[in-house]
Design an enzyme around this catalytic site. Sequence first.
Site, short mmCIF file in Angstrom:
data_model
loop_
_atom_site.label_atom_id
_atom_site.label_comp_id
_atom_site.label_asym_id
_atom_site.label_seq_id
_atom_site.Cartn_x
_atom_site.Cartn_y
_atom_site.Cartn_z
N SER A 1 -1.95 4.46 -0.34
CA SER A 1 -2.51 5.49 -1.46
C SER A 1 -4.11 5.49 -1.96
O SER A 1 -3.21 5.25 -3.59
CB SER A 1 -1.45 6.42 -2.48
OG SER A 1 -0.56 6.21 -1.34
N SER A 2 -4.43 4.78 -2.20
CA SER A 2 -6.02 4.28 -3.22
C SER A 2 -6.64 5.97 -3.41
O SER A 2 -7.10 5.62 -4.44
CB SER A 2 -7.27 3.65 -2.18
OG SER A 2 -7.41 4.53 -0.16
N SER A 3 -6.30 6.81 -2.19
CA SER A 3 -7.01 7.85 -2.92
C SER A 3 -6.24 8.57 -4.43
O SER A 3 -6.23 8.52 -5.62
CB SER A 3 -7.35 8.61 -2.12
OG SER A 3 -6.22 9.29 -1.14
N GLU B 1 -6.48 16.25 -3.89
CA GLU B 1 -6.20 16.18 -2.19
C GLU B 1 -6.80 17.57 -1.57
O GLU B 1 -7.09 17.31 -0.40
CB GLU B 1 -4.76 14.70 -2.02
CG GLU B 1 -4.50 14.03 -2.77
CD GLU B 1 -4.93 12.65 -2.11
OE1 GLU B 1 -5.72 12.62 -0.59
OE2 GLU B 1 -4.68 11.91 -2.66
N GLY C 1 -7.95 3.61 1.69
CA GLY C 1 -7.90 4.00 3.53
C GLY C 1 -6.92 3.21 4.72
O GLY C 1 -6.53 3.45 5.93
N TYR D 1 -2.78 14.54 10.75
CA TYR D 1 -1.60 14.71 9.45
C TYR D 1 -1.59 15.91 9.12
O TYR D 1 -0.56 17.45 9.20
CB TYR D 1 -2.20 14.29 8.30
CG TYR D 1 -1.30 14.38 7.17
CD1 TYR D 1 -0.63 13.16 7.11
CD2 TYR D 1 -1.73 15.71 6.03
CE1 TYR D 1 0.01 13.53 5.63
CE2 TYR D 1 -0.99 15.87 5.13
CZ TYR D 1 0.23 14.02 4.72
OH TYR D 1 1.18 14.40 3.93
N ASP E 1 2.38 10.13 -2.92
CA ASP E 1 1.70 9.39 -3.57
C ASP E 1 1.76 9.32 -4.79
O ASP E 1 2.01 7.92 -5.25
CB ASP E 1 0.43 9.25 -2.89
CG ASP E 1 0.53 9.12 -1.61
OD1 ASP E 1 1.20 9.14 -0.58
OD2 ASP E 1 -0.60 9.78 -0.54
N GLU F 1 8.45 9.83 5.49
CA GLU F 1 7.72 9.48 5.98
C GLU F 1 7.21 11.05 6.71
O GLU F 1 7.86 11.34 7.04
CB GLU F 1 6.94 8.80 6.77
CG GLU F 1 6.94 7.42 6.80
CD GLU F 1 5.85 7.22 5.44
OE1 GLU F 1 5.51 8.00 5.07
OE2 GLU F 1 5.51 5.64 4.89
N HIS F 2 6.16 11.65 6.09
CA HIS F 2 5.88 13.39 6.48
C HIS F 2 7.25 14.07 5.89
O HIS F 2 7.40 15.19 6.96
CB HIS F 2 6.35 12.96 8.00
CG HIS F 2 4.21 12.93 8.29
ND1 HIS F 2 3.32 13.81 8.95
CD2 HIS F 2 4.47 11.89 8.10
CE1 HIS F 2 2.07 13.33 8.18
NE2 HIS F 2 2.82 11.42 8.32
C1 GLA Z 1 0.04 10.34 2.85
C2 GLA Z 1 -0.11 11.13 1.81
C3 GLA Z 1 1.57 11.59 1.42
C4 GLA Z 1 3.21 12.09 2.58
C5 GLA Z 1 2.84 10.61 3.20
C6 GLA Z 1 3.13 10.81 4.42
O1 GLA Z 1 0.19 9.02 1.83
O2 GLA Z 1 -0.08 11.19 1.29
O3 GLA Z 1 1.77 13.49 0.80
O4 GLA Z 1 2.74 12.81 3.42
O5 GLA Z 1 1.55 10.55 4.26
O6 GLA Z 1 4.08 10.78 4.16
#
Ligand code: GLA
Length: 362
Positions: free
Chosen positions: A125-127, A161, A121, A223, A173, A29-30
């Site tokens: 990754s709904s968006s 985004e 939300g 974020y 995502d 993540e991140h």
């Molecule tokens: C969200 C962002 C992704 C990613 C994750 C964390 O889902 O849309 O791009 O950075 O957070 O891993």
Amino acid sequence: MPSENTNISGGTLRHVRARAPGRVCLIGEHTDYNDGLALAMAIAEGVTVDARRIEPASHGGGQRVRAQAIDLGESDEFALSDPRPAPGWRAFVRGTVAELQHVGLRPVGASLRIHGNVPRGAGMSSSAALEIALALALLALAGTADEIDRTELAKLGSRVENEWAGARTGLLDQLTSLYGEAGMALRIDFQTLRIDPAPLRLDGWRLVTLDTGERRSNASSGYNQRRAECARACELLGVRSLREAGEEQLEQLPPPLRERARHVLSDNLRVDSAVQALRAGDLPALAELLNASHASLRENLQVSTPTVEAAVARMLDAGAAGARLMGGGFGGSVLGLLPPGVPMPAGGLEVHPCDGARVLEG
Ligand code: GLA
């Protein structure tokens, strides 16, 4: 075998249906906006867009886009030639139309019916599912699908985004939604954009998500600040991305940048350990990696909240061998790995690796 960039098939159609899945990130993540690694999968839950071509009004009113968010009972309408910024879900529709125009993919006037079953939300990754389903439907209607490949389409979704929704997110995502494969997790290298599917053999273990109910959009949570902190860490270290930084360099960084970078470097390593654990069928090892990733997300990256901690604790109390927050953090969902025979906690959703986004009908 690495996935090839594939074109999205489709001709010039009057009506199409496109579907794009949400995603679950197993680990990493991140890391995406740090040129790092992630292991993720597309899930069955997603967004469907039914798109119908609208011919320009005979009195010269120009082409229009009409969108209906069926699940929200809301609608939007704007001139195809002039999509302007708007809040909420409308930003994604207008942004997708505008970004398709910017790269010359000539979307046409359309009526769009949007509905989905990926929790909104909730860190799934709904968006991205929305952007990608919209883009695929609009491309198929316009007959321009062959002019863009899936990786470029993922970047286009990410620009929606970044530029339209104000979230400085990476490509995790969108790439997962576009390249998902049934039965496979995807190891994504964000430096090269190479994607290696890895069979996800769970042998009776189950991946389960639990919605914390806490909602903070990536645009309004911490974020973007985390992304800025990672960028600052790179500046101080004189590297282009944290992928180029070595563990031994981190001591040069002041807190909290040192901890932010430590999270990224360690989650990159955990991605490859997770791939190895999957190859070896060592699910207890995968569960331990989930726990270690969560500890780092909480302590180093500091993207957890009391509500997220409570959800992780519920998952572990229910018998999960590993659990962690998923996605951007500051709320959303947690992911747990349940050994065979352990019942799901109340409200849990079992997730399975599924195929990526596609045009279903035309
Ligand atoms: C969200 C962002 C992704 C990613 C994750 C964390 O889902 O849309 O791009 O950075 O957070 O891993």
